[in-house]
Design an enzyme around this catalytic site. Structure first.
Site, PDB file in Angstrom:
ATOM      1  N   HIS A 129      28.607  39.965  34.349  1.00 24.68           N
ATOM      2  CA  HIS A 129      27.977  38.710  33.923  1.00 24.68           C
ATOM      3  C   HIS A 129      26.478  38.786  34.127  1.00 24.68           C
ATOM      4  O   HIS A 129      25.972  39.729  34.719  1.00 24.68           O
ATOM      5  CB  HIS A 129      28.614  37.495  34.605  1.00 24.68           C
ATOM      6  CG  HIS A 129      28.378  37.375  36.085  1.00 24.68           C
ATOM      7  ND1 HIS A 129      28.877  38.288  36.995  1.00 24.68           N
ATOM      8  CD2 HIS A 129      27.702  36.453  36.808  1.00 24.68           C
ATOM      9  CE1 HIS A 129      28.524  37.910  38.210  1.00 24.68           C
ATOM     10  NE2 HIS A 129      27.799  36.814  38.135  1.00 24.68           N
ATOM     11  N   HIS A 157      24.104  37.161  35.787  1.00 25.52           N
ATOM     12  CA  HIS A 157      23.296  36.748  36.945  1.00 25.52           C
ATOM     13  C   HIS A 157      22.443  37.906  37.476  1.00 25.52           C
ATOM     14  O   HIS A 157      22.902  39.049  37.533  1.00 25.52           O
ATOM     15  CB  HIS A 157      24.206  36.193  38.052  1.00 25.52           C
ATOM     16  CG  HIS A 157      24.692  34.807  37.762  1.00 25.52           C
ATOM     17  ND1 HIS A 157      25.824  34.273  38.323  1.00 25.52           N
ATOM     18  CD2 HIS A 157      24.177  33.843  36.938  1.00 25.52           C
ATOM     19  CE1 HIS A 157      25.995  33.030  37.876  1.00 25.52           C
ATOM     20  NE2 HIS A 157      25.016  32.753  37.030  1.00 25.52           N
ATOM     21  N   ASP A 196      21.544  38.991  40.315  1.00 26.58           N
ATOM     22  CA  ASP A 196      22.025  39.843  41.411  1.00 26.58           C
ATOM     23  C   ASP A 196      23.124  40.796  40.942  1.00 26.58           C
ATOM     24  O   ASP A 196      23.660  41.571  41.735  1.00 26.58           O
ATOM     25  CB  ASP A 196      22.493  38.998  42.610  1.00 26.58           C
ATOM     26  CG  ASP A 196      23.669  38.099  42.298  1.00 26.58           C
ATOM     27  OD1 ASP A 196      23.693  37.486  41.201  1.00 26.58           O
ATOM     28  OD2 ASP A 196      24.584  37.991  43.138  1.00 26.58           O
ATOM     29  N   HIS A 197      23.465  40.758  39.653  1.00 31.81           N
ATOM     30  CA  HIS A 197      24.430  41.708  39.083  1.00 31.81           C
ATOM     31  C   HIS A 197      23.811  42.629  38.030  1.00 31.81           C
ATOM     32  O   HIS A 197      24.390  43.678  37.732  1.00 31.81           O
ATOM     33  CB  HIS A 197      25.632  40.956  38.491  1.00 31.81           C
ATOM     34  CG  HIS A 197      26.445  40.265  39.543  1.00 31.81           C
ATOM     35  ND1 HIS A 197      27.685  40.711  39.951  1.00 31.81           N
ATOM     36  CD2 HIS A 197      26.155  39.196  40.328  1.00 31.81           C
ATOM     37  CE1 HIS A 197      28.124  39.932  40.922  1.00 31.81           C
ATOM     38  NE2 HIS A 197      27.225  39.003  41.163  1.00 31.81           N
ATOM     39  N   HIS A 216      32.921  31.041  36.087  1.00 37.13           N
ATOM     40  CA  HIS A 216      31.688  31.204  36.871  1.00 37.13           C
ATOM     41  C   HIS A 216      30.489  31.169  35.920  1.00 37.13           C
ATOM     42  O   HIS A 216      29.508  30.473  36.165  1.00 37.13           O
ATOM     43  CB  HIS A 216      31.756  32.530  37.626  1.00 37.13           C
ATOM     44  CG  HIS A 216      30.539  32.868  38.424  1.00 37.13           C
ATOM     45  ND1 HIS A 216      30.149  32.152  39.542  1.00 37.13           N
ATOM     46  CD2 HIS A 216      29.608  33.851  38.280  1.00 37.13           C
ATOM     47  CE1 HIS A 216      29.035  32.688  40.039  1.00 37.13           C
ATOM     48  NE2 HIS A 216      28.690  33.719  39.290  1.00 37.13           N
ATOM     49  N   ASP A 265      32.049  37.896  39.891  1.00 32.89           N
ATOM     50  CA  ASP A 265      32.093  36.661  40.683  1.00 32.89           C
ATOM     51  C   ASP A 265      33.178  35.709  40.192  1.00 32.89           C
ATOM     52  O   ASP A 265      33.057  34.487  40.335  1.00 32.89           O
ATOM     53  CB  ASP A 265      30.724  35.951  40.639  1.00 32.89           C
ATOM     54  CG  ASP A 265      29.660  36.728  41.381  1.00 32.89           C
ATOM     55  OD1 ASP A 265      29.983  37.744  42.035  1.00 32.89           O
ATOM     56  OD2 ASP A 265      28.482  36.321  41.303  1.00 32.89           O
ATOM     57  N   HIS A 273      31.113  40.233  45.970  1.00 31.43           N
ATOM     58  CA  HIS A 273      30.475  39.795  47.220  1.00 31.43           C
ATOM     59  C   HIS A 273      31.427  39.917  48.408  1.00 31.43           C
ATOM     60  O   HIS A 273      32.643  39.805  48.257  1.00 31.43           O
ATOM     61  CB  HIS A 273      30.049  38.317  47.123  1.00 31.43           C
ATOM     62  CG  HIS A 273      28.916  38.065  46.181  1.00 31.43           C
ATOM     63  ND1 HIS A 273      27.602  38.043  46.579  1.00 31.43           N
ATOM     64  CD2 HIS A 273      28.903  37.822  44.847  1.00 31.43           C
ATOM     65  CE1 HIS A 273      26.820  37.788  45.532  1.00 31.43           C
ATOM     66  NE2 HIS A 273      27.591  37.657  44.465  1.00 31.43           N
TER      67      HIS A 273
HETATM   68 ZN   LIG Z   1      27.253  35.320  39.650  1.00 30.66          ZN
END
Ligand SMILES: [Zn+2]
Length: 264
Positions: free
Chosen positions: A62, A64, A66-67, A120, A137, A175
């Site tokens: 996805h 985001h 942090d990915h 998400h 996530d 995570h």
């Molecule tokens: Zn995420």
């Protein structure tokens, strides 16, 4: 998945406070690796240098940061294909994936099926193959991602699909949230013996800074309240918390998700 298919060799690369970037060894060429959700480039490059491997492909679940934040840095080192969801917010994609799309990487000995699992985010996908699930996530061990874009109904359906994968499937989530998720799970389902046993195992692992992941679908179906919305104890706890009768699993899920968002 065939019964005789060898399990993947997968290891975590830590990033930020609690992200796991997953590195998959290519079964057909151990000098090559595939990375899932590289939020940062530097720790991935350091691990590849340490292992003497070259990067062969990037998989993204996805959009985001942090990915995906490390993708440009990794491509600066080696031009490898980037597979991810069809979403304009993700740059550098070589191939845009949707439900049922197959990723075939014969030179690596790898193949994955794409599962569309919105909730998400609206374009979130997961990768399933070789008895492994890379779910970003969407599904966490003993928990699930927050609803940033999707609805409770979408997320509930996405999680149901994942819970129906083969029991022995290894779950590689994005995570390390397991301990906090189990605190919530046991607060609403205190009689869940599998969850309390798991909490003790996770506490021992985390005390030694060992990842709690991967989990399995079998374990998640026992301990994860978000996969157990049709369980009588979970439904009763959610109904008591909401003060209303909750008649279907999606409304139980919605209540649990809201409850967890405020749980400390
Ligand atoms: Zn995420």
């Amino acid at each position: 998945m065939s019964i005789n298919e060898p399990k993947l060799r997968v290891r975590p690369v830590r990033a930020f406070a609690d992200n796991y970037i997953w590195l998959i060894d290519a079964p057909a060429n151990p000098g090559l690796a595939v990375v899932v959700d590289p939020g940062e480039a530097a720790p991935v490059l350091a691990e590849l240098r340490r292992s003497g491997q070259s990067l062969a492909a990037i998989l993204l679940t996805h959009h985001h940061p942090d990915h995906i934040g490390g993708v440009a840095g990794l491509l600066g080192e080696a031009p490898v294909p980037v597979f991810g969801p069809d979403d304009a917010r993700i740059p550098n994609l070589s191939r845009k994936l949707g439900e049922g799309d197959l990723i075939e990487l014969p030179k690596l000995g790898l193949h994955f099926q794409t599962l569309f699992v919105p909730g998400h985010t609206l374009s979130h996908i997961a990768f399933f193959g070789h008895g492994a699930l890379f779910c970003g996530d969407t599904l966490f061990s003993a928990g699930c991602g927050r609803l940033f874009e999707g609805t409770a109904t979408q997320m509930s359906a996405s999680l149901r699909r994942l819970s129906n994968l083969p029991a022995e499937t290894c779950v590689y989530a994005g995570h390390e949230y397991t301990a906090a998720n189990l605190d919530f799970a046991l607060s609403i389902d205190p009689g869940n013996r599998a969850a309390s046993d798991y909490r003790a195992r996770v506490a021992a692992l985390r005390a030694n800074d060992v990842p709690s992941l991967p989990s399995t679908i079998e374990l998640e179906n026992l301990v994860n309240p978000f996969l157990r919305c049709d369980d009588a104890a979970i439904r009763a706890a959610a109904a008591a918390h909401s003060g209303t009768r909750l008649t279907d699993p999606a409304s139980v899920f919605a209540e649990l998700r809201t409850w967890k968002d405020g749980f400390r």
